[in-house]
Write a protein that holds these residues in place. Structure first.
Motif: not given
Length: 725
Positions: A531-549
């Protein structure tokens, strides 16, 4: 025979005998006792001159009695000349001199009991004795005048010497008179006899143990007899009557010496004639028993019922039946008496052999078998110490000793397959079973004692019987060692399982759990940033994919460490071929005809091969490796061969890798063998009993749960196995 002839002639001469001495009792009693000793010793020890000297003295003394009584019978009792009476009288005048005072008697005293002189210093005594005997005999045989009879109590004129030399007249004995020369020679002869009589006493002083006891009786009997002869030689005929000289002869050489020799033979096994004596006593007693029964029934009862001197068939059959029924009981009782007389409290060799198996069979524990064997060995041979040795590889181990407080000897290295040389041991014999040397038996006698031939044979027979015993003991020890190894292997497996569980726990805690925790935290952060910073949230999701791998990779590695997925799906050949691609040297895999097997078998072979391959890469300095898998005779076999530098398997210490491999295979009833030659390489071979698993083999057990199930739940593609296995 000579004694019997002397007694018969003396009976015929009884009317002309002035006294008992004229009957010549010394020629009847002494030869009989010495003849018995001579036969026993000469038949048992023909190379010992002692037995033949006994016989020589017995025959010479017995013949002298026949000569004396024959001359009396011819000249006095018969009242006329019989054939050869002069020559028999001439022979009788000097025949005793070859025995007494020197001659055969002195040699016997010097050589008793082993046929050898006490030392070289006694050789001059032998020379003087033989020279004096020869001189006195020749002078007596050639001195002219009336012949001098060998016995006393002569009351008839003796014939003249047919070979007398005139030049010797008055020099030596003439008739019953003596000269100075004859007195001197007689005195010197007594001195030589005394010196010879001291030889058994000297031997006794130098000996120990049973040998001392053997000589003790003979020495005292001989010494006392000869010492007693000296005063009687001077007193007989002057102060004492002539016949008194026969008293020490009869008591000494007729009673004391045979009795002393009998005690030495019976009690202390002198000359080792115990078997001869035992059999003589048994068969002699049986002969007396059979004769007594037959005579008592066939003759005695036949005379009582008036058979008229004719043989009675019924009584003969009755006597034969009684002998047949009583023979065995009488023989057993007589044998026990003879054995007790000959062997004393010690068991006979036959009893030792018959009791050996019984005593050993009573031992149920391995630690009881060896001491009992040593005890039977010591009791049977009369040894001071008995040892049982067991051969293990290149070493002789002292397994048991008797007496128990003697203390075990140290181990001795085995060289060239020969028995070890041990100080103080009298005899050591191998114990074999089917040609294989399993151990040895050794006995140590007391100082100065040696094994008799009977004891030698007993030791050899005991060694023959002990072969099967040592074989069983060895098999029992091997079984116990295998059980101990199995127990230790199980403990190592349990320990390895515990360590593996703790490792998995650490890996889950430090690896996958930390990734999942980080994912959860970052998911919460992404939710806040939406809700506050969608761009930063999308960056965090990308990092989550790498962490999941990363988390998935960690879980895959963990799953492969538990059970390789390719092994579960395609079997040993495929899993090994995939794994060897990562090796640092060329590896060839040969697995023709190898199918699918139970999961535990495939895992054991797979990890054993990888362990062997890892050892090659670390230590062998090899240029190539060949892995072979084959199924034959209900077994799955594998081998890992390299061309590396090799090592000495006997001296090398097993590492944890080899121990783990052996534990894996032995847990399934398999076996591991490592052969290596320095400079040519090493071969690791293993085998395990298998049964063919149903195809296709589903990876559904604990391994599929740990890896395949985990991958399927995550919906991820399986990766190739890595070296983490």
């Amino acid at each position: 025979m000579a004694a019997a002839a002397t007694a018969s002639l003396a009976f015929l001469n009884r009317a002309t005998l002035p006294n008992l001495d004229a009957a010549d009792p010394t020629s009847i009693i002494i030869p009989t006792g010495l003849a018995v000793l001579g036969v026993l010793v000469a038949s048992r020890r023909p190379h010992n001159p002692t037995g033949w000297l006994f016989l020589f003295i017995a025959v010479a003394g017995g013949v002298q009695g026949v000569e004396d009584q024959y001359v009396r019978f011819a000249l006095l009792t018969h009242g006329g000349h019989l054939p050869m009476v002069v020559w028999v009288g001439w022979l009788n005048s000097w025949s005793t001199l070859v025995i007494f005072p020197t001659g055969g008697l002195a040699l016997l005293l010097l050589l008793l009991p082993d046929g050898r002189l006490p030392s070289r210093r006694w050789r001059p005594v032998v020379a003087v004795a033989l020279g004096l005997t020869f001189l006195v005999t020749v002078l007596t045989a050639l001195t002219p005048g009336p012949l001098a009879p060998s016995s006393n109590g002569v009351n008839y004129p003796t014939p003249m010497n047919p070979l007398g030399l005139a030049l010797l007249r008055g020099i030596y004995t003439t008739g019953n008179s003596t000269t100075v020369i004859s007195s001197v020679l007689w005195f010197v002869g007594l001195i030589v006899l005394l010196v010879a009589a001291a030889a058994p006493f000297v031997r006794m002083r130098r000996s120990t143990g049973d040998q001392r006891q053997q000589l003790r009786w003979i020495a005292w009997a001989v010494l006392c007899t000869v010492i007693a002869l000296v005063p009687f030689s001077f007193l007989a005929g002057s102060v004492l009557p002539d016949w008194s000289f026969d008293i020490p002869l009869l008591l000494g050489f007729g009673v004391a010496l045979p009795l002393a020799a009998g005690i030495a033979i019976f009690k202390y096994r002198l000359y080792d004639i115990d078997i001869v004596i035992s059999r003589t006593l048994v068969y002699g007693s049986l002969a007396v028993f059979i004769t007594a029964v037959y005579v008592g029934i066939a003759v005695g009862i036949g005379a009582a019922i008036g058979g008229g001197g004719k043989p009675n068939l019924g009584l003969s059959i009755l006597a034969t039946a009684i002998v047949a029924v009583g023979f065995q009981p009488v023989r057993e009782r007589v044998q026990r008496v003879a054995n007790r007389l000959v062997y004393g409290k010690r068991a006979t060799p036959y009893e030792v052999l018959s009791q050996f198996s019984e005593r050993v069979a009573e031992s149920y524990a391995t630690d009881e078998v060896m001491p009992r064997m040593a005890r039977v060995l010591a009791e049977g041979t009369g040894a001071q110490r008995a040892d049982v040795w067991v051969r293990a590889g290149t070493t002789w181990h002292n397994a048991a000793v008797w007496p128990a407080d003697a203390g075990l000897a140290g181990s001795v290295p085995a060289s060239n397959g020969s028995l070890p040389l041990l100080d103080g041991v009298n005899r050591m014999v191998e114990v074999r079973h089917q040609g294989e040397v399993l151990g040895a038996l050794s006995v140590t006698k007391r100082s100065g004692e040696q094994l008799t031939p009977v004891e030698e044979n007993l030791l050899s027979h005991l060694a023959g019987q002990a072969g099967l015993v040592l074989k069983n003991v060895g098999l029992t020890a091997d079984l116990q060692a295998r059980l101990e190894e199995l127990r230790a292997s199980r403990q190592r497996l349990v320990t390895a399982q515990d360590e593996e569980r703790r490792r998995l726990e650490r890996n889950l805690h430090d690896g996958a759990q930390q990734h999942l925790v980080a994912l959860k935290v970052k998911l919460g952060l992404a939710e806040m940033l939406m809700g506050r910073d969608p761009d930063k949230a999308r960056l965090t999701l990308v990092q989550l994919k790498a962490d999941a791998d990363d988390a998935l990779d960690t879980l895959r590695d963990l799953a492969r460490g538990i059970y390789p997925p390719l092994l579960a799906e395609k079997g040993l050949a495929a899993a090994l071929k995939s794994q060897v691609r990562k090796a640092t040297l060329p590896v060839a895999v040969e697995a023709a005809g190898v199918g699918r097997y139970s999961q535990d078998v495939e895992a054991a072979v797979y990890f054993s091969v990888l362990e062997a391959l890892q050892n090659v890469q670390k230590y062998a300095a090899a240029t190539r490796v060949r892995i072979r898998l084959r199924a034959e005779a209900g077994e799955l076999r594998f081998s890992v061969d390299d061309d590396g530098r090799g090592f000495a398997t006997a001296a090398a210490r097993k590492g944890s890798g080899l121990i783990n491999m052996a534990d894996r295979l032995e847990a399934l009833g398999g076996q591991l063998q490592v052969t290596s030659t320095i400079g040519t390489g090493t071969s690791v071979e293993g085998r395990v009993t298998v049964y063919v698993a149903p195809a296709p083999l589903a990876a559904a057990d604990h391994a599929s749960t740990s890896r395949s199930g985990l991958n399927s739940d995550l919906g991820m593609k399986q990766a190739a196995p890595t070296s983490s296995a």
